[in-house]
Design an enzyme around this catalytic site. Sequence first.
Site, PDB file in Angstrom:
ATOM      1  N   LYS A   1      24.306  20.898 -11.695  1.00 19.10           N
ATOM      2  CA  LYS A   1      23.334  20.655 -12.761  1.00 19.10           C
ATOM      3  C   LYS A   1      22.797  21.957 -13.324  1.00 19.10           C
ATOM      4  O   LYS A   1      22.585  22.077 -14.527  1.00 19.10           O
ATOM      5  CB  LYS A   1      22.176  19.802 -12.242  1.00 19.10           C
ATOM      6  CG  LYS A   1      22.515  18.328 -12.089  1.00 19.10           C
ATOM      7  CD  LYS A   1      21.265  17.525 -11.813  1.00 19.10           C
ATOM      8  CE  LYS A   1      21.570  16.050 -11.606  1.00 19.10           C
ATOM      9  NZ  LYS A   1      20.403  15.309 -11.121  1.00 19.10           N
TER      10      LYS A   1
ATOM     11  N   LYS B   1      33.634   9.811 -12.915  1.00 16.83           N
ATOM     12  CA  LYS B   1      32.874   8.594 -12.667  1.00 16.83           C
ATOM     13  C   LYS B   1      32.164   8.108 -13.940  1.00 16.83           C
ATOM     14  O   LYS B   1      31.756   8.930 -14.763  1.00 16.83           O
ATOM     15  CB  LYS B   1      31.814   8.927 -11.593  1.00 16.83           C
ATOM     16  CG  LYS B   1      31.286   7.740 -10.843  1.00 16.83           C
ATOM     17  CD  LYS B   1      30.301   8.198  -9.759  1.00 16.83           C
ATOM     18  CE  LYS B   1      28.891   7.798 -10.129  1.00 16.83           C
ATOM     19  NZ  LYS B   1      27.906   8.035  -9.091  1.00 16.83           N
TER      20      LYS B   1
ATOM     21  N   LYS C   1      25.666   7.187 -15.984  1.00 17.85           N
ATOM     22  CA  LYS C   1      24.655   6.685 -16.902  1.00 17.85           C
ATOM     23  C   LYS C   1      24.032   7.799 -17.730  1.00 17.85           C
ATOM     24  O   LYS C   1      23.366   7.536 -18.705  1.00 17.85           O
ATOM     25  CB  LYS C   1      23.590   5.890 -16.155  1.00 17.85           C
ATOM     26  CG  LYS C   1      22.755   6.640 -15.144  1.00 17.85           C
ATOM     27  CD  LYS C   1      21.806   5.639 -14.491  1.00 17.85           C
ATOM     28  CE  LYS C   1      21.108   6.123 -13.254  1.00 17.85           C
ATOM     29  NZ  LYS C   1      20.582   7.465 -13.276  1.00 17.85           N
TER      30      LYS C   1
HETATM   31  N1  TRP Z   1      18.948  10.524  -6.547  1.00 15.66           N
HETATM   32  C1  TRP Z   1      19.281   9.149  -6.677  1.00 15.66           C
HETATM   33  C2  TRP Z   1      20.125   8.982  -7.965  1.00 15.66           C
HETATM   34  O1  TRP Z   1      20.822   9.826  -8.347  1.00 15.66           O
HETATM   35  C3  TRP Z   1      18.052   8.292  -6.807  1.00 15.66           C
HETATM   36  C4  TRP Z   1      17.146   8.381  -5.633  1.00 15.66           C
HETATM   37  C5  TRP Z   1      15.936   8.977  -5.605  1.00 15.66           C
HETATM   38  C6  TRP Z   1      17.383   7.834  -4.336  1.00 15.66           C
HETATM   39  N2  TRP Z   1      15.386   8.862  -4.392  1.00 15.66           N
HETATM   40  C7  TRP Z   1      16.230   8.173  -3.571  1.00 15.66           C
HETATM   41  C8  TRP Z   1      18.437   7.114  -3.766  1.00 15.66           C
HETATM   42  C9  TRP Z   1      16.122   7.791  -2.231  1.00 15.66           C
HETATM   43  C10 TRP Z   1      18.332   6.740  -2.418  1.00 15.66           C
HETATM   44  C11 TRP Z   1      17.173   7.090  -1.663  1.00 15.66           C
HETATM   45  O2  TRP Z   1      20.092   8.003  -8.642  1.00 15.66           O
END
Ligand code: TRP
Length: 331
Positions: free
Chosen positions: A113, A195, A198
């Site tokens: 990123k 992939k 979104k």
């Molecule tokens: N980072 C995850 C994503 O890319 C979203 C997310 C934030 C998450 N906190 C989390 C997933 C805790 C599992 C557990 O969408």
Amino acid sequence: MAKKVILSGSTATGDLTLGNYIGAINNWKSLQEEYDCLYFVADLHALTVAQDPKQLQERCKSFFAQYLALGLDPDKNTLFLQSHVPEHAELNWILTCLTPMGYLNRMTQFKDKSSQTKNINAGLFTYPVLMSADILLYQADVVPVGEDQKQHLELCRDIVNFYHNRYGEKTLKMPEPHIGKQGARIMSLQDPSKKMSKSDENEKNFVSIIDTPKKIQKKIKSAVTDSDTVIEFDPENKAGLSNLLTIYSVLSGKSTEELVNEYQGKMYGHVKVDLADLVCETLKPVQEKYHDLMKNEDYLLELMAKGAQKARVRAQNTLKAVYQDTGLVTL
Ligand code: TRP
């Protein structure tokens, strides 16, 4: 025996896609009967990239409504917005102070990123620490995540070890990853080597859950395939067609072999037309429910408040114990 706790979330960026539906949310839905599930919209995580405030607000409501419309039951699960539970940000700070910079430097998502943006803020760097706070606040046993979040979950486990070594093991539970049994990975429609994401800037790459039928038809018809004409399931050599067959298979319940037999001698176009119809048909009731919810904002906000209330009680318990472990004076 108490049910095991499952926690997962999705960052409020971009649009929820057919890939999210097939890869994550369907899996969340299947877990809701057997586990004590918490699912949230990660709105604080969304702030790691620059957001238009109005758009972000709309998107967070829209994501929440889509969770409901896709079949997550607010009575069986705890559904909420991350920012409605301030304990996430509070635990985040405690954990930040336990996390070595070197560990964060190794995160491949940060490397990816930060190489793509000029806005490299500290939040992008500490993103996985906030994720750890999300998980640890609720004593989650199991965390369903995709391949791309596995490293973050490993870091969370490292943080738990640091915490246990310094403060003892009674407060924070060690979480386990849960990789969905539905191995289906849904790929981009225009570039099937990556992939379906979104946050993709090219919206032709994905089908959004709330795309109109016309848009869905158009996107699937223009999906990239190959110049051959034989219908085969071969993800290596026919990645585009195979991706369409995978989506078709998951939504219809037919195996890819069955589909290949069914379409023998026909053209790729036939697969696309039928698949587009199937996607529209599958999403129709979801979209109807979604639009109803979005028209009834009071009801939506009420459900958010209820979810947040349920989540907060649990989060507060953990945070209090953490503050005590840490040596902060609690009142
Ligand atoms: N980072 C995850 C994503 O890319 C979203 C997310 C934030 C998450 N906190 C989390 C997933 C805790 C599992 C557990 O969408």
